[in-house]
Motif scaffolding. Sequence first.
Motif, PDB file in Angstrom:
ATOM      1  N   LEU A  58      23.036  38.148  78.106  1.00  0.00           N
ATOM      2  CA  LEU A  58      22.420  36.937  77.153  1.00  0.00           C
ATOM      3  C   LEU A  58      23.622  36.036  76.307  1.00  0.00           C
ATOM      4  CD1 LEU A  58      19.478  38.830  75.674  1.00  0.00           C
ATOM      5  CD2 LEU A  58      19.265  36.866  77.026  1.00  0.00           C
ATOM      6  N   ASP A  59      24.562  36.735  76.188  1.00  0.00           N
ATOM      7  CA  ASP A  59      25.807  36.074  75.642  1.00  0.00           C
ATOM      8  C   ASP A  59      26.602  35.123  76.689  1.00  0.00           C
ATOM      9  OD1 ASP A  59      25.274  37.099  73.360  1.00  0.00           O
ATOM     10  OD2 ASP A  59      26.557  38.738  73.588  1.00  0.00           O
ATOM     11  N   ASP A  60      26.348  35.491  77.864  1.00  0.00           N
ATOM     12  CA  ASP A  60      27.021  34.545  79.017  1.00  0.00           C
ATOM     13  C   ASP A  60      26.018  34.242  80.054  1.00  0.00           C
ATOM     14  OD1 ASP A  60      28.851  33.466  80.872  1.00  0.00           O
ATOM     15  OD2 ASP A  60      29.931  35.389  81.425  1.00  0.00           O
ATOM     16  N   CYS A  83      15.396  35.674  80.919  1.00  0.00           N
ATOM     17  CA  CYS A  83      15.899  35.637  79.480  1.00  0.00           C
ATOM     18  C   CYS A  83      14.700  36.576  78.578  1.00  0.00           C
ATOM     19  CB  CYS A  83      16.056  34.280  78.922  1.00  0.00           C
ATOM     20  SG  CYS A  83      17.549  33.440  79.573  1.00  0.00           S
ATOM     21  N   SER A  94      22.175  44.105  78.659  1.00  0.00           N
ATOM     22  CA  SER A  94      21.252  42.779  78.401  1.00  0.00           C
ATOM     23  C   SER A  94      22.058  41.907  77.356  1.00  0.00           C
ATOM     24  CB  SER A  94      20.134  43.411  77.379  1.00  0.00           C
ATOM     25  OG  SER A  94      19.330  44.315  78.384  1.00  0.00           O
ATOM     26  N   ARG A  95      22.861  42.478  76.502  1.00  0.00           N
ATOM     27  CA  ARG A  95      23.840  41.441  75.466  1.00  0.00           C
ATOM     28  C   ARG A  95      24.684  40.787  76.306  1.00  0.00           C
ATOM     29  NH1 ARG A  95      22.672  46.179  72.300  1.00  0.00           N
ATOM     30  NH2 ARG A  95      24.907  47.189  72.922  1.00  0.00           N
ATOM     31  N   LEU A  96      25.428  41.523  77.054  1.00  0.00           N
ATOM     32  CA  LEU A  96      26.368  40.809  77.941  1.00  0.00           C
ATOM     33  C   LEU A  96      25.616  39.546  78.856  1.00  0.00           C
ATOM     34  CD1 LEU A  96      29.166  41.750  78.391  1.00  0.00           C
ATOM     35  CD2 LEU A  96      28.610  42.775  80.622  1.00  0.00           C
ATOM     36  N   GLU A 145      15.715  39.959  76.453  1.00  0.00           N
ATOM     37  CA  GLU A 145      15.846  39.794  74.718  1.00  0.00           C
ATOM     38  C   GLU A 145      15.064  41.208  74.344  1.00  0.00           C
ATOM     39  OE1 GLU A 145      16.885  38.235  72.543  1.00  0.00           O
ATOM     40  OE2 GLU A 145      17.505  36.438  73.303  1.00  0.00           O
ATOM     41  N   ARG A 175      26.543  34.450  83.881  1.00  0.00           N
ATOM     42  CA  ARG A 175      26.300  35.370  84.842  1.00  0.00           C
ATOM     43  C   ARG A 175      24.902  35.506  85.950  1.00  0.00           C
ATOM     44  NH1 ARG A 175      29.433  40.262  83.474  1.00  0.00           N
ATOM     45  NH2 ARG A 175      30.792  39.941  81.508  1.00  0.00           N
ATOM     46  N   GLU A 202      23.795  47.250  76.402  1.00  0.00           N
ATOM     47  CA  GLU A 202      25.072  46.577  76.424  1.00  0.00           C
ATOM     48  C   GLU A 202      25.006  45.558  77.645  1.00  0.00           C
ATOM     49  OE1 GLU A 202      27.761  50.302  75.283  1.00  0.00           O
ATOM     50  OE2 GLU A 202      27.802  49.638  77.474  1.00  0.00           O
ATOM     51  N   THR A 220      30.571  46.312  80.788  1.00  0.00           N
ATOM     52  CA  THR A 220      29.910  47.090  79.543  1.00  0.00           C
ATOM     53  C   THR A 220      31.067  47.662  78.952  1.00  0.00           C
ATOM     54  OG1 THR A 220      28.946  48.713  80.791  1.00  0.00           O
ATOM     55  CG2 THR A 220      27.460  46.568  80.505  1.00  0.00           C
ATOM     56  N   ARG A 280      17.746  44.017  74.382  1.00  0.00           N
ATOM     57  CA  ARG A 280      18.900  43.547  73.616  1.00  0.00           C
ATOM     58  C   ARG A 280      19.246  44.572  72.864  1.00  0.00           C
ATOM     59  NH1 ARG A 280      22.095  39.121  71.444  1.00  0.00           N
ATOM     60  NH2 ARG A 280      21.387  37.480  72.816  1.00  0.00           N
TER      61      ARG A 280
END
Length: 424
Positions: free
Chosen positions: A321-323, A300, A317-319, A304, A326, A315, A106, A307
Amino acid sequence: MTLKLGTAKIDITPYRPVPLAGFEERTGICQGITRPLYARILVFQHDREGRKSCALLVSADLIWWDTKRARALRERIARQWDLDASAVILHATHTHGGPQTSDRFTPSLGVPDSDVVRWMEERVLDGVRCAFRDLQPVVLRRGTGQCRIGINRRRQVEGSVIMAPNPEGPVDPEVNVILCLTQNGRPKAILVHYACHPTTTGENYITSDFPGVAMERMEKQLGDGTLGVFLQGCCGNVRPALIRDQQFYRGTDKEVRELGNKLADAVFAALNRPMHPLRPIPIRSETLKVHLPFRELPTCAELEKKRGGAGVVGEWSRLLLDDPERLRSHIPLELTRLELADRLVFLAMNGEVVVEYGLMLKKHFRGRVLPLPYSNGMIGYVPTEKQMEEGGYEAVESAFYFGLPAPFSPEAGLILHETLLEWI
């Protein structure tokens, strides 16, 4: 049988201001340089009747190496100099006064400057070339000392674990000193293995912290081109004992100098006592991956909801969701076993390993094995089974910062403990 050693010392201080890694409260780019950063490089070559075996050890003033980038760099080095990749160890002193090297975590842990990271890797390669040109016969001597600048930072308060001084908690005060002497008795390198977080200061200045102070003093006082190499031990839950009103505080370069000189004093005390010779043997290396399981993973939908949140949880959560890759049930911890001499084995691990594992390894193998966490990458903190049940920063909160999908299951501690005892 002949053991040869080649050394090099390369300045890897960022050539422009960068964000520093390791402290959430420290923001923006660094304000300057208090102490430069170096990569200290050792090439060991064993020759027995024309049969050669070789290993490379890099100790860099970095917080850690990125796992993916470290793998690529090790493979590149192995191809270029005809080594086994398992015989290449990229170690970090774990200073929190250097740049972030990974984009896996993060932003609260620091944002990497990819151009600077690539430049540092090329600088390391330059150093490897120099070290291979510097090979000459050496003999090894080993001694030990004591240094008590660290204290356990996990304290139980009303059923919870907080980050605060715990004088009753375990630490590892042992200083292992390995002296490499040329055939005419000149010190060519000195390796210093000790376990304590280099988090003396949180100032927004580049610094190698207390390990840098100690190694610079080694090099100056031993003279004649001697290379001082710091090897960080299992210090995941041990930090400098800077305490005021029963709470930790961070110091300035004054405290950095004081702690570095205390470590250097302990090393010189060890050098002044009898040191034991280490018999050279063919260099051997091996790598094993241990899959450490997580607790229940977030969905997920749960991610969300978080997010848009501020701070590290948003940070994180976004990390994830974007990948989505993981969101796996486990993560591999890479163990690399490097045997350099009779009764000298380095165990590299790509994690922030707590002190209990280091103490266990030293006791079980009677000092033959020296653990080198912060090597060949970084997955995050590696706590014990008990700590995973207790909670606290190392076991739970740190998972957010390192972008892990969940804290480790207590089973992970048991798996690692058994693997270490059986595999080594």
